[in-house]
Design a protein around this motif. Structure first.
Motif, mmCIF file in Angstrom:
data_model
loop_
_atom_site.group_PDB
_atom_site.id
_atom_site.type_symbol
_atom_site.label_atom_id
_atom_site.label_comp_id
_atom_site.label_asym_id
_atom_site.label_seq_id
_atom_site.Cartn_x
_atom_site.Cartn_y
_atom_site.Cartn_z
ATOM 1 N N UNK A 85 -0.519 -7.845 1.392
ATOM 2 C CA UNK A 85 0.529 -8.827 0.994
ATOM 3 C C UNK A 85 1.462 -9.064 2.096
ATOM 4 N N UNK A 86 2.185 -7.950 2.724
ATOM 5 C CA UNK A 86 2.953 -8.058 3.798
ATOM 6 C C UNK A 86 2.629 -8.625 5.085
ATOM 7 N N UNK A 87 1.188 -8.533 5.378
ATOM 8 C CA UNK A 87 0.601 -9.058 6.551
ATOM 9 C C UNK A 87 0.429 -10.786 6.329
ATOM 10 N N UNK B 298 -2.461 -4.401 -7.374
ATOM 11 C CA UNK B 298 -1.264 -5.398 -7.294
ATOM 12 C C UNK B 298 -0.552 -4.891 -6.382
ATOM 13 N N UNK B 299 0.138 -5.645 -5.473
ATOM 14 C CA UNK B 299 1.093 -5.160 -4.581
ATOM 15 C C UNK B 299 2.202 -4.690 -5.110
ATOM 16 N N UNK B 300 2.609 -3.517 -4.831
ATOM 17 C CA UNK B 300 3.642 -2.577 -5.776
ATOM 18 C C UNK B 300 4.870 -2.266 -4.797
ATOM 19 N N UNK B 301 4.740 -2.666 -3.606
ATOM 20 C CA UNK B 301 6.057 -2.396 -2.713
ATOM 21 C C UNK B 301 5.901 -1.034 -1.797
ATOM 22 N N UNK B 302 4.831 -0.362 -2.383
ATOM 23 C CA UNK B 302 4.513 1.189 -1.623
ATOM 24 C C UNK B 302 3.933 0.762 -0.159
ATOM 25 N N UNK B 303 4.321 1.305 0.887
ATOM 26 C CA UNK B 303 3.584 0.988 2.187
ATOM 27 C C UNK B 303 2.205 1.624 2.167
#
Length: 866
Positions: free
Chosen positions: A174-176, A161-166
């Protein structure tokens, strides 16, 4: 039949020249070489056969490896294409689902049904999830088609799961996808079941723009298993590596506790479009290696056996030819040795008949061997004018009385030229110990004699030069203390005694009682113990001035170490008489001291009127006090207290007059220059008090500043006072002669510490005036003797000041002060070097008591008027 005969005839004609050439070359070889070639031929054939077998095996092995590598490459690229096709096919299905989510409202239930259909037919997909823009799960379907509540949620800590950690791969994808609005494959990472997976994230759009992502997660091992066909995996093993080159999936299951290693033959391609994954195909050889081949070892054993037999045969043949060659080799060696000698050899029998000469003897005399062998005296190489001498020498040789060092004779060549030679004669003894003749060796010494004569002449000239020098030259052995050489001047002054050398080499000036030579030698040996002679001889000449009390003479001595002709370490001294120069320097120093005193007297003479005016005040006050007291005593109108007060004032004025006279006497008194510890504050105070008389006369003010805690100087205080007084007087005269207004009629005297790279630690004295300055041509010439800008000046003041400062290792300089282009003053400064740190000595007795109470860092003003 005819054609065959024609071909045979052609070949026979073509090979005939080659056979003839080989036959000719073979006949030219010696029998030993023919035997060697006959042995080396079969040996070379066996080695060539062995090399051919090894090359064949090696070629077949390399060809097999190349075929296997080509097969691995082909299967690996095929597996890559199959995996890529499967990913693209899955991507097309997911794009349709993405389009439906974007174009029409789809609830989570409908999404789950559609995703379940896709996941059921594609086992490599572990789950398909719908995530909104806030990274919240809207729906998720696992590979088995069940809805998992803990799947793809932030609360359960799911690594997928995308959790906001880089650092999270799902978060990076997710960010890309959010930023680029394109499909993105993530890097490999372990999921909740510790299975290596990667994700495909497709961006979703809504009315607000970015609406989330559609996530399809792939299991790497399942992707390889279901994408690569069995016919490929049966031939070669396929493995997937992560960026750290760790195996994350493989078609070969390793043994428990072991890791998969890289095969000798492998091929790697990127597993696109998944980033960071590499697909590696591995292959293995099916045949045995070259070292394990039985046929190879059989061929090797037979070849070694054949080589060993050939070598044994060759060794046997060499043993048979050894005896035959030994005698020839010994004869040839002795003949070659005799022919290569540069010394001429001649053998005579007991009847003085020449029985042998070597080529060197023939080359020296110019006669051939046939012309000399069998000849009896007189020999053809005897000069006609030396027959009797040569006969006498020959008789001495026959009687065994030839000198051990040889005889020097003249020899005539065949062309009539004559050269010098040295002959050594010894009895010729046969193997039975019986003498059967005489052996003579002859060496041409013409060049050596010429060089010896030149060296002798050069030595004679060198000795003549040294004997004619006015300087004493001596060489003393360091170890033995022996005087090896002394010229005429040394012998004239010191005789042949090495004590003179020891006195000249002494480190103390005025060495009146030199040590014994033995003691000096021991000290030299101890000082130079362990130092190599080449190092000492490379040291440059050491120069010093030495006074010899016995001769009442001064010498400039230069010493250096050298190696004597016999290899001993020696010390050479060159002592030049400088007595006259030292006397001249002493006279010059006396004249300089007289000039200093004269300069001070001249200064006092110029200040005579000011001194008289200065003394007139206390003397007038004394007269007034005395007359007043006398009048009051006569009139009996004075009390004891008034009388004591008047007498105290009279004594104070008398003390003031005495101090003025004492300072002037100390300033102009002739005395020897004495370096002593002195304080800058004391020197400045004495100089300002002496200069104050002239400054008050000329109505010039002075401002002094002396820095605190200045180090002690080692100077002659009177000379430094003379320099300061001269500079202050010149500044006052410049201001007075320029008729400057009162605002510019002042002088600044500053004393501060300084440190420069050139001069090191020093104290700077500077005198600055507001006068008209100095022209540039005057600044360049003001230190010249007898140069002055005053009409009545003698031109010795500034030159003497410069000599005084330089004698204290200081520097003096002058410069104009500018305000723009206008000159507004002049500044004279000089420096006195000091040693820092060093303990401060006690204050001299001559420093007035008030100096102890005065703050040296404060400024003082002296008015121009009393």
């Amino acid at each position: 039949m005819l054609s065959r005969l024609a071909v045979q005839g052609f070949l026979r004609r073509a090979l005939t020249p080659a056979k003839r050439l080989v036959s000719t070359w073979w006949r030219r070889q010696s029998p030993s070489r023919q035997d060697r070639f006959a042995t080396l031929g079969p040996l070379l054939s066996v080695l060539l056969f062995l090399a051919a077998i090894v090359s064949a095996f090696w070629y077949l092995r390399n060809e097999e490896i190349e075929r296997e590598a080509e097969a691995v490459k082909r299967d690996t690229e095929m597996a890559q294409q199959l995996i890529r096709s499967r990913l693209i096919d899955n991507e097309d299905q997911l794009i349709l689902l993405q389009r439906d989510i974007t174009t029409r409202a789809m609830d989570p239930l409908e999404f789950s049904q559609r995703a379940m259909t896709i996941a059921r037919n594609r086992p490599e997909i572990t789950h398909i999830s719908w995530i909104n823009q806030r990274r919240e799960r809207r729906a998720s379907v696992a590979a088995i088609g069940d809805q998992a509540d803990t799947l793809m949620t932030l609360e359960g800590g799911d690594p997928s799961m995308p959790n906001g950690h880089a650092s999270s791969e799902p978060e990076k994808a997710f960010q890309s996808a959010r930023d680029r609005r394109l499909r993105v494959y993530s890097g490999p990472f372990p999921d909740a079941n510790n299975t290596i997976v990667f994700q495909l994230q497709l961006p979703l759009s809504d009315r607000n723009g970015f609406g989330g992502v559609l996530v399809a997660e792939y299991a790497v091992e399942a992707l390889v298993r279901y994408s690569v066909p069995s016919e490929v995996t049966n031939r070669h093993a396929m493995a997937v590596l992560d960026p750290r080159e760790q195996v994350v999936a493989s078609t070969v299951t390793p043994m428990p506790g072991r890791r998969l290693t890289r095969a000798p033959i492998y091929y790697e391609v990127p597993m696109a479009p998944a980033p960071g994954l590499v697909l590696r195909g591995q292959g293995y050889r099916t045949s045995i290696g070259l070292i394990s081949n039985t046929l190879f070892w059989m061929v090797m054993a037979l070849s070694v056996l054949t080589v060993w037999m050939l070598l044994g045969t060759w060794k046997h043949m060499r043993r048979r030819a050894h005896v035959q060659n030994a005698l020839a080799a010994e004869t040839n060696f002795r003949r070659a040795m005799e022919n290569s000698m540069l010394t001429g050899m001649r053998a005579m029998d007991l009847e003085t008949r020449i029985s042998y000469v070597n080529p060197a003897f023939c080359a020296m005399t110019g006669f051939s061997e046939t012309e000399l062998i069998g000849r009896k005296p007189p020999f053809p190489y005897w000069p006609p004018d030396r027959y009797e001498e040569n006969v006498r020498l020959l008789q001495q040789e026959m009687q065994g009385r030839s000198p051990a060092g040889g005889s020097e004779v003249k020899v005539m060549r065949k062309d009539g030229s004559i050269f010098d030679a040295r002959m050594y004669v010894s009895p010729l003894i046969d193997p039975k110990g019986k003498q059967n003749g005489w052996m003579t060796s002859m060496t041409n010494i013409t060049e050596a004699k010429r060089v010896r004569d030149q060296l002798s002449a050069s030595h004679e000239r060198f000795t003549t030069v040294l004997e004619g020098l006015d300087a004493a030259v001596s060489v003393l052995s360091v170890q033995q203390g022996e005087l090896l050489f002394a010229n005429r001047s040394y012998r004239l002054w010191f005789g042949a005694d090495p004590k003179g050398h020891a006195m000249l080499a002494g480190s103390q000036l005025g060495l009146a009682a030199p040590k014994e030579p033995a003691e000096d030698t021991e000290e030299d040996v101890e000082d130079l113990d362990g130092m190599p002679a080449p190092h000492l001889t490379e040291i440059g000449a050491d120069s010093r001035e030495v006074f010899i009390a016995q001769l009442d003479m001064w010498f400039d001595v230069r010493a250096r170490y050298l190696q004597w002709t016999d290899g001993r370490l020696a010390q050479m001294l060159i002592a030049t008489d400088i007595t006259a120069r030292r006397h001249a320097e002493a006279q010059q120093q006396q004249q300089a001291e007289k000039a200093q005193v004269t300069s001070r007297l001249i200064t006092m003479g110029e200040m005579a009127s000011s001194v008289a005016h200065e003394l007139n005040q206390p003397l007038t006050a004394i007269s007034n006090y005395c007359n007043g007291m006398l009048s009051r005593v006569r009139s009996d109108n004075i009390r004891k207290e008034d009388l004591m007060a008047a007498l105290e004032k009279t004594a104070k004025q008398a003390q003031r007059a005495g101090q003025i006279i004492h300072r002037i006497r100390a300033f102009v008194k002739k005395s020897e220059p004495q370096r002593q510890p002195a304080f800058a504050a004391s020197i400045v105070e004495d100089s300002v008090e002496l200069a104050g008389i002239e400054l008050r006369r000329r109505n010039v003010q002075i401002h002094t500043y002396v820095a605190q805690r200045l180090p002690v100087m080692r100077v002659d205080p009177i000379l430094i006072e003379q320099v300061l007084l001269n500079l202050l007087k010149n500044a006052a005269e410049a201001i007075d002669n320029a008729a400057l207004p009162p605002s510019r009629r002042h002088i600044e005297l500053r004393v501060v510490p300084k440190h420069t790279a050139e001069l090191g630690a020093n104290i700077e004295f500077s005198v600055t005036d507001m006068g008209p300055g100095l022209p540039e041509e005057v600044i360049e010439r003001m230190y010249e003797a007898f140069f002055s800008t005053k009409a009545d000046g003698l031109g010795i003041g500034l030159g003497l000041c410069r000599s005084i400062i330089e004698s204290h290792q200081g520097r003096i300089r002058a410069e104009n002060l500018y305000n723009g282009a206008a000159v507004v003053g002049c500044r004279f400064a000089f420096t006195i070097p000091v040693d820092i740190p060093r303990p401060e000595p006690s204050l001299p007795d001559k420093i007035p008591e008030k100096i102890h109470d005065k703050d040296e860092g404060t400024a003082h003003n002296t008015a121009a008027t009393p």
